[in-house]
Structure formats: structure tokens, C-alpha cells
Design an enzyme around this catalytic site. Structure first.
Site, PDB file in Angstrom:
ATOM      1  N   MET A   1       8.488  -4.205  -8.418  1.00  0.00           N
ATOM      2  CA  MET A   1       8.904  -4.393  -9.803  1.00  0.00           C
ATOM      3  C   MET A   1      10.136  -3.553 -10.118  1.00  0.00           C
ATOM      4  O   MET A   1      10.453  -3.302 -11.282  1.00  0.00           O
ATOM      5  CB  MET A   1       7.762  -4.062 -10.765  1.00  0.00           C
ATOM      6  CG  MET A   1       6.609  -5.045 -10.674  1.00  0.00           C
ATOM      7  SD  MET A   1       5.612  -5.165 -12.185  1.00  0.00           S
ATOM      8  CE  MET A   1       5.007  -3.501 -12.332  1.00  0.00           C
TER       9      MET A   1
ATOM     10  N   HIS B   1       8.979   2.900  -2.015  1.00  0.00           N
ATOM     11  CA  HIS B   1       9.386   1.514  -1.780  1.00  0.00           C
ATOM     12  C   HIS B   1      10.244   1.408  -0.530  1.00  0.00           C
ATOM     13  O   HIS B   1      10.090   0.483   0.279  1.00  0.00           O
ATOM     14  CB  HIS B   1      10.194   0.978  -2.973  1.00  0.00           C
ATOM     15  CG  HIS B   1       9.447   0.863  -4.251  1.00  0.00           C
ATOM     16  ND1 HIS B   1       9.661   1.714  -5.308  1.00  0.00           N
ATOM     17  CD2 HIS B   1       8.483  -0.002  -4.658  1.00  0.00           C
ATOM     18  CE1 HIS B   1       8.899   1.362  -6.324  1.00  0.00           C
ATOM     19  NE2 HIS B   1       8.156   0.329  -5.956  1.00  0.00           N
TER      20      HIS B   1
ATOM     21  N   ASP C   1      -1.630   1.717  -4.462  1.00  0.00           N
ATOM     22  CA  ASP C   1      -2.379   0.708  -5.213  1.00  0.00           C
ATOM     23  C   ASP C   1      -3.474   0.154  -4.294  1.00  0.00           C
ATOM     24  O   ASP C   1      -3.437  -1.008  -3.882  1.00  0.00           O
ATOM     25  CB  ASP C   1      -1.437  -0.391  -5.688  1.00  0.00           C
ATOM     26  CG  ASP C   1      -0.378   0.139  -6.634  1.00  0.00           C
ATOM     27  OD1 ASP C   1      -0.722   0.504  -7.769  1.00  0.00           O
ATOM     28  OD2 ASP C   1       0.800   0.211  -6.232  1.00  0.00           O
TER      29      ASP C   1
ATOM     30  N   LEU D   1       4.526   9.043  -5.125  1.00  0.00           N
ATOM     31  CA  LEU D   1       5.753   8.476  -5.683  1.00  0.00           C
ATOM     32  C   LEU D   1       5.424   7.214  -6.470  1.00  0.00           C
ATOM     33  O   LEU D   1       4.680   6.355  -6.019  1.00  0.00           O
ATOM     34  CB  LEU D   1       6.745   8.167  -4.571  1.00  0.00           C
ATOM     35  CG  LEU D   1       7.204   9.366  -3.727  1.00  0.00           C
ATOM     36  CD1 LEU D   1       8.310   8.940  -2.761  1.00  0.00           C
ATOM     37  CD2 LEU D   1       7.690  10.511  -4.608  1.00  0.00           C
TER      38      LEU D   1
END
Length: 283
Positions: free
Chosen positions: A29, A36, A149, A183
Site C-alpha cells: 500500500m 518492503h 501481518d 517496520l
């Protein structure tokens, strides 16, 4: 590196994919950080062509204010992705992903019963909507998701298998700062005092989990979770929303350590209005 800001530009960029090339997808996102980038680098190592999507998906936000304030930094994101070796950035418009209202409702077979599921109604259904759309558009061989997640990762594996997709879901370890904080794009929303306090979350998870192991799991689950909650709340900048111990496979909340050989501890914590999540392997 190509940057596609709509689906037509994406299709033109995708024309460079040749038969036999392994395609990797890293859905994000945006507001990218080194967590990432670690996923992108893993994809670059494993694949011949790497696509990174940057899309703030409205259907997975149950809080309109959270959607409005979610950081958007596409230009900076593209600079990071170019350096990391991505081949194509897909930053679509909402109408590219949802040309019509997506009314699909997914059955996650109980994986959403605890954790984020009851606290963010509709969140995982929105995740499933956008991820399946990205899979249909990008047609990847591999898709890369972070273990921060943890519940989302299990749910994505579940619906990917049920839908019969031949996509391999690649889990990637949590990236942490030197101070232990997981993070997250939301970290940039923290003020100075909250940012200084936030590493206390993982410090508590880590120290209490080690004490539990050293005590050979003689402490009850309830007592352990109370120590986690109290430990986090001992910092005045933090408020623990929940802490749960779950089976790592089916994500059911355990009441005793005998219920599972593979256990995860996860939690959600507020620092002011910013909501942070974290998890750690218990055993």
C-alpha cells in the site's frame, strides 16, 4: 523500471514478460520502508520479473479516518523500488482494481475469528478482494508477504489454495529497526514521544516469551497474556488493545500450552491514535 499508473500502462509494461519467465508480485500500500524492500529483494533473487503494486485499498479499511490519513509517498516509493531491482511498479486507480463494486464475500474457515478479525470487521474480506484482483491482473508465479501481518499471511494462503491458484505464497520474516520496532508504514505517523515508546512493544513480547520458555511453560496462558498486557501498558504512551496466544496453523486462540506445538503471540497496541501490530513465535 517502468511505472504504470493505470491498467492500460500496466499491460504495456507486462509485454516485456517472455514465456518461461518467473513472475513475482509484491503487493503493497506504499509508504515503503526497508521491510518492503526486503520483500522486493527476495523476489528479485527468486524471479525473472518483479512487479510491485502500490495501492491503498479502500475496501480493507473499516475506519474512514485511517484510510484518509494513510501515508502516500509514490515518488519516494519508486526511487526505493528502482534501487531494489523491481521491474514494474503498478500504481493503479481505484477504478482499475474495482471497475465495478466488488461484492464478493470470502469464507476464511475461522482464520479471522480472533486477532484482527473481530476488531476490524470486513478488513480481511477487503484484503482478499484486492489480492485476488492483483493476482488476476499480474498472473504471478510467486507472491511475497511479510510475517508482521501473520494472520493476513495465513488467510491469503487459505483463499489462494481454495481458489485453485498455482501461485506460491512466499513468507518473509519481520524486519525490525535496531531498537526492535517492527517496520511499518504507520510508524511515520508517530510523534517523537510515541516513536521513542514504540520499541517497548517488542521488548515486552521478547522478554516475556523468553521467561516463559525458561520456566518450561509452567505459567498459565492467562497469566502470560496479563504480563504482556501489563508490560506494554507500563509505558504511558502505549495502550495494548489485545494480546492473544494462537495456534500458528489454524489461528485458534489457545487456553493451555498443551493445545498446540506451534504457537504465536500477537498483539495490537495504540500509541496515541496510531495502531501498531506485532507478533512473535512462542514455540
Amino acid at each position: 523500471m517502468l511505472v504504470a499508473k493505470n491498467i492500460n500502462e500496466f499491460r504495456k509494461g507486462y509485454e516485456t514478460v517472455r514465456p518461461g519467465m518467473k513472475v513475482g508480485l509484491v503487493p503493497t500500500m506504499g509508504a515503503l520502508h526497508q521491510g518492503h524492500i526486503s520483500l522486493v529483494k527476495k523476489a528479485v533473487d527468486k524471479c525473472d520479473f518483479v512487479i510491485v503494486s502500490v495501492f491503498v485499498n479502500p475496501t480493507q479499511f473499516n475506519n474512514p479516518e485511517d484510510l484518509r490519513t494513510y501515508p502516500r509517498t509514490l515518488e519516494a516509493d519508486c526511487e526505493l523500488l528502482g534501487s531494489a531491482g523491481a521491474d514494474l511498479v503498478f500504481a493503479p486507480q481505484v477504478e482499475d482494481i474495482y471497475p465495478e463494486k466488488d461484492e464478493r464475500v470470502f469464507d476464511f474457515e475461522g482464520l479471522d475469528k480472533y486477532g484482527e478479525g473481530p476488531r476490524r470487521p470486513g478488513h480481511f474480506n477487503g484484503v482478499a478482494q484486492v489480492v485476488t484482483r492483483l493476482f488476476d491482473i499480474a498472473k504471478p508465479d510467486y507472491a511475497f508477504f511479510g510475517e508482521k501481518d501473520f494472520q493476513q499471511l495465513a488467510i491469503i494462503r487459505n483463499f489462494t489454495r481454495k481458489l485453485g491458484n498455482k501461485i506460491e505464497i512466499v513468507p518473509c520474516e519481520i524486519c525490525r529497526g535496531e531498537d526492535g520496532l517492527a517496520l511499518s508504514s504507520r510508524n511515520m505517523l508517530l510523534n517523537a514521544a510515541q516513536r521513542a515508546a514504540a520499541p517497548h512493544i517488542f521488548a515486552t513480547l521478547d522478554s516475556e516469551t523468553k521467561k516463559l520458555a525458561e520456566d518450561n511453560f509452567n505459567m498459565s496462558v492467562d497469566e502470560f497474556l496479563k504480563r504482556i498486557t501489563d508490560g506494554i501498558n507500563s509505558n504511558p504512551e502505549l495502550e495494548c488493545e489485545y494480546a492473544e496466544a494462537v495456534d500458528s496453523d489454524d489461528l485458534h486462540r489457545i487456553a493451555s500450552w498443551d493445545e498446540s506445538e506451534h504457537i504465536r503471540l500477537w498483539c495490537a497496541v495504540y500509541a496515541g491514535k496510531v495502531r501498531l501490530i506485532d507478533n512473535i513465535k512462542v514455540r
